[in-house]
Design a protein around this motif. Structure first.
Motif, PDB file in Angstrom:
ATOM      1  N   PRO A  54      45.655  49.449  40.315  1.00 19.20           N
ATOM      2  CA  PRO A  54      46.424  48.238  40.524  1.00 19.20           C
ATOM      3  C   PRO A  54      45.780  47.100  39.715  1.00 19.20           C
ATOM      4  O   PRO A  54      44.580  46.883  39.818  1.00 19.20           O
ATOM      5  CB  PRO A  54      46.321  47.991  42.025  1.00 19.20           C
ATOM      6  CG  PRO A  54      45.177  48.816  42.492  1.00 19.20           C
ATOM      7  CD  PRO A  54      44.885  49.847  41.466  1.00 19.20           C
ATOM      8  N   LEU A  55      46.597  46.428  38.891  1.00 19.23           N
ATOM      9  CA  LEU A  55      46.053  45.387  38.013  1.00 19.23           C
ATOM     10  C   LEU A  55      46.221  44.025  38.672  1.00 19.23           C
ATOM     11  O   LEU A  55      47.307  43.592  38.935  1.00 19.23           O
ATOM     12  CB  LEU A  55      46.797  45.407  36.670  1.00 19.23           C
ATOM     13  CG  LEU A  55      46.201  44.523  35.579  1.00 19.23           C
ATOM     14  CD1 LEU A  55      44.871  45.081  35.118  1.00 19.23           C
ATOM     15  CD2 LEU A  55      47.162  44.412  34.412  1.00 19.23           C
ATOM     16  N   SER A  56      45.126  43.380  38.925  1.00 22.18           N
ATOM     17  CA  SER A  56      45.234  42.050  39.533  1.00 22.18           C
ATOM     18  C   SER A  56      44.471  41.044  38.687  1.00 22.18           C
ATOM     19  O   SER A  56      43.799  40.176  39.205  1.00 22.18           O
ATOM     20  CB  SER A  56      44.700  42.088  40.963  1.00 22.18           C
ATOM     21  OG  SER A  56      43.433  42.702  40.966  1.00 22.18           O
ATOM     22  N   GLY A  57      44.597  41.215  37.355  1.00 23.87           N
ATOM     23  CA  GLY A  57      43.899  40.309  36.454  1.00 23.87           C
ATOM     24  C   GLY A  57      42.393  40.530  36.492  1.00 23.87           C
ATOM     25  O   GLY A  57      41.637  39.689  36.026  1.00 23.87           O
ATOM     26  N   ASN A  58      41.965  41.639  37.040  1.00 22.79           N
ATOM     27  CA  ASN A  58      40.507  41.827  37.107  1.00 22.79           C
ATOM     28  C   ASN A  58      39.968  42.615  35.922  1.00 22.79           C
ATOM     29  O   ASN A  58      40.624  43.490  35.369  1.00 22.79           O
ATOM     30  CB  ASN A  58      40.075  42.390  38.462  1.00 22.79           C
ATOM     31  CG  ASN A  58      40.436  43.851  38.635  1.00 22.79           C
ATOM     32  OD1 ASN A  58      40.182  44.670  37.758  1.00 22.79           O
ATOM     33  ND2 ASN A  58      41.051  44.165  39.760  1.00 22.79           N
ATOM     34  N   PRO A  60      37.483  44.870  35.261  1.00 16.54           N
ATOM     35  CA  PRO A  60      37.316  46.336  35.181  1.00 16.54           C
ATOM     36  C   PRO A  60      38.644  47.046  34.964  1.00 16.54           C
ATOM     37  O   PRO A  60      38.730  47.978  34.164  1.00 16.54           O
ATOM     38  CB  PRO A  60      36.720  46.700  36.551  1.00 16.54           C
ATOM     39  CG  PRO A  60      36.122  45.443  37.059  1.00 16.54           C
ATOM     40  CD  PRO A  60      36.915  44.313  36.504  1.00 16.54           C
ATOM     41  N   ALA A  61      39.702  46.581  35.657  1.00 18.25           N
ATOM     42  CA  ALA A  61      41.009  47.229  35.507  1.00 18.25           C
ATOM     43  C   ALA A  61      41.504  47.088  34.079  1.00 18.25           C
ATOM     44  O   ALA A  61      41.964  48.060  33.471  1.00 18.25           O
ATOM     45  CB  ALA A  61      42.000  46.619  36.487  1.00 18.25           C
ATOM     46  N   LYS A  66      42.515  49.298  28.584  1.00 18.36           N
ATOM     47  CA  LYS A  66      42.264  49.185  27.139  1.00 18.36           C
ATOM     48  C   LYS A  66      41.682  50.463  26.570  1.00 18.36           C
ATOM     49  O   LYS A  66      41.797  50.728  25.375  1.00 18.36           O
ATOM     50  CB  LYS A  66      41.314  48.008  26.857  1.00 18.36           C
ATOM     51  CG  LYS A  66      42.011  46.653  26.923  1.00 18.36           C
ATOM     52  CD  LYS A  66      41.026  45.511  27.061  1.00 18.36           C
ATOM     53  CE  LYS A  66      40.215  45.276  25.800  1.00 18.36           C
ATOM     54  NZ  LYS A  66      39.293  44.110  26.010  1.00 18.36           N
ATOM     55  N   SER A  67      41.046  51.242  27.422  1.00 17.44           N
ATOM     56  CA  SER A  67      40.412  52.463  26.927  1.00 17.44           C
ATOM     57  C   SER A  67      41.405  53.619  26.803  1.00 17.44           C
ATOM     58  O   SER A  67      41.087  54.653  26.223  1.00 17.44           O
ATOM     59  CB  SER A  67      39.269  52.868  27.866  1.00 17.44           C
ATOM     60  OG  SER A  67      39.823  53.362  29.078  1.00 17.44           O
ATOM     61  N   ALA A  68      42.620  53.441  27.346  1.00 19.12           N
ATOM     62  CA  ALA A  68      43.610  54.524  27.275  1.00 19.12           C
ATOM     63  C   ALA A  68      44.349  54.491  25.947  1.00 19.12           C
ATOM     64  O   ALA A  68      44.426  53.455  25.294  1.00 19.12           O
ATOM     65  CB  ALA A  68      44.608  54.392  28.417  1.00 19.12           C
ATOM     66  N   GLU A  82      47.213  39.787  30.070  1.00 19.65           N
ATOM     67  CA  GLU A  82      46.634  41.129  30.132  1.00 19.65           C
ATOM     68  C   GLU A  82      47.366  42.072  29.180  1.00 19.65           C
ATOM     69  O   GLU A  82      46.756  42.878  28.486  1.00 19.65           O
ATOM     70  CB  GLU A  82      46.710  41.708  31.553  1.00 19.65           C
ATOM     71  CG  GLU A  82      45.738  41.072  32.539  1.00 19.65           C
ATOM     72  CD  GLU A  82      46.273  39.773  33.125  1.00 19.65           C
ATOM     73  OE1 GLU A  82      47.480  39.498  32.945  1.00 19.65           O
ATOM     74  OE2 GLU A  82      45.493  39.034  33.744  1.00 19.65           O
ATOM     75  N   LEU A  83      48.706  41.938  29.130  1.00 21.33           N
ATOM     76  CA  LEU A  83      49.487  42.802  28.247  1.00 21.33           C
ATOM     77  C   LEU A  83      49.030  42.627  26.806  1.00 21.33           C
ATOM     78  O   LEU A  83      48.772  43.591  26.084  1.00 21.33           O
ATOM     79  CB  LEU A  83      50.991  42.505  28.380  1.00 21.33           C
ATOM     80  CG  LEU A  83      51.892  43.343  27.472  1.00 21.33           C
ATOM     81  CD1 LEU A  83      51.921  44.803  27.902  1.00 21.33           C
ATOM     82  CD2 LEU A  83      53.310  42.796  27.448  1.00 21.33           C
ATOM     83  N   THR A  84      48.919  41.369  26.385  1.00 22.51           N
ATOM     84  CA  THR A  84      48.501  41.064  25.015  1.00 22.51           C
ATOM     85  C   THR A  84      47.124  41.653  24.728  1.00 22.51           C
ATOM     86  O   THR A  84      46.899  42.241  23.667  1.00 22.51           O
ATOM     87  CB  THR A  84      48.458  39.533  24.812  1.00 22.51           C
ATOM     88  OG1 THR A  84      49.662  38.987  25.348  1.00 22.51           O
ATOM     89  CG2 THR A  84      48.338  39.169  23.354  1.00 22.51           C
TER      90      THR A  84
END
Ligand SMILES: [Fe+2]
Length: 328
Positions: A54-58, A60-61, A66-68, A82-84
């Protein structure tokens, strides 16, 4: 209507279209139990490395995403920083939130991508975009300052974002002070996010890239005036993206009986001009207003540097037109 296994098959076809290969990692992003069946379908379709983050602007998430190589997101991250950032890391991202039957009916094709690419090329090489309609629209955008973008519903390039389904849409934004004329939204045109067909014409007067007046006696003109004014934001009167849709399978009449989803079908139907107001930060412009209207308009004529692209709602350029039906 759609079983989970049919949905899984559809997701498998999508991942093949996105050229997801063995050895590549895929993350499916979700929030709580929302759209759990979407997550299940994508996870069953791909047996690659997976995280349910779940992405909450954090931080680690975001770092994990980004690593995928590829992320399927079911939250609707569009317009988020975050998308950018995730795109910037080379990760390709597919947004998937629309109703499943629509995902099937408007399933992207390479043929649609080819036609979209032709439209994008035409848009990129133009310096002006003018569009008119019979209700009295006549407006000219000075273009070429901001990038032009295309959506065709799948992602096969590093850093690419797209939305399944998006029906061959192209768009750009006019110069900040380079849009002049008037846009008369006609009966039957659609106002999003209101999800309403227009009943009475609504006229936007545009000078140097700003809406200076919104005219019309009907309640919808009043609604738009009030809706925009309530943001109490001068940038709400800016102009956002301009472009057109190319998907012959998307139906203008869809909204009459189906108000689910985010209205991608309505933005994508073939020959519509998608006029929009508010922010232009999606192409790198300075307007960050959160007041954004998307208005798909029918029966318009579009000219790029005086070259006719659409005439009365019909696409005129062969390379952008849907292939004629093959009959036995
Ligand atoms: Fe928009």
């Amino acid at each position: 209507m759609f079983s989970q296994s049919m949905f899984t098959d559809l997701c498998e076809r999508m991942l093949r279209l996105c050229k997801l290969r063995e050895g590549e990692s895929l993350i499916v992003l979700s929030q709580g139990e929302e759209r759990a069946e979407y997550v299940d379908a994508f996870l069953s379709a791909g047996v690659w490395t997976v995280g349910r983050t779940p992405l909450s602007g954090n931080r680690p998430a975001v770092e994990i995403l980004k690593s995928a190589d590829m992320v399927v997101e079911t939250l609707f991250l569009l317009f988020s920083d975050e998308l950018t950032e995730i795109q910037g890391a080379g990760t390709r991202i597919l947004t998937c939130i629309e109703p499943v039957d629509l995902l099937a009916r408007m399933f992207p094709t390479e043929e649609l991508k080819r036609r979209t690419d032709a439209a994008l090329e035409a848009l990129i090489s133009a310096e002006s975009l003018r569009f008119t309609n019979r209700a009295g629209t006549d407006v000219t955008y000075r273009i070429g300052i901001y990038p032009s973008k295309a959506q065709y519903g799948y992602v096969d390039q590093p850093g690419q974002w797209d939305h399944w389904p998006s029906g061959g849409m192209v768009l750009t934004c006019g110069a900040d002070d380079g849009i002049d004329g008037r846009v008369v939204v006609d009966r039957g045109d659609i106002v999003l996010p209101f999800k309403q067909y227009v009943m009475e014409p609504i006229e936007f007067v545009i000078e140097s890239g700003r809406i200076t007046d919104i005219r019309g006696d009907g309640y919808q003109a009043e609604l738009i005036r009030t809706y925009i004014a309530d943001f109490d934001d001068a940038d709400a009167y800016g102009l956002s993206h301009i472009g057109w849709g190319l998907d012959e399978r998307a139906k203008w009449a869809g909204l009459a009986t189906d108000t689910r989803g985010h209205g991608m079908e309505l933005r994508a139907f073939c020959g519509n001009v998608l006029f929009s107001t508010g922010p232009n930060d999606v192409v790198g412009g300075p307007n960050h207003s959160s007041c954004h209207l998307d208005i798909p308009m029918r029966g318009c004529s579009v000219y790029l540097d005086d070259r006719p692209i659409i005439a009365d709602g019909e696409v005129m350029v062969e390379a952008m037109r849907p292939s004629p039906l093959v009959t036995a």
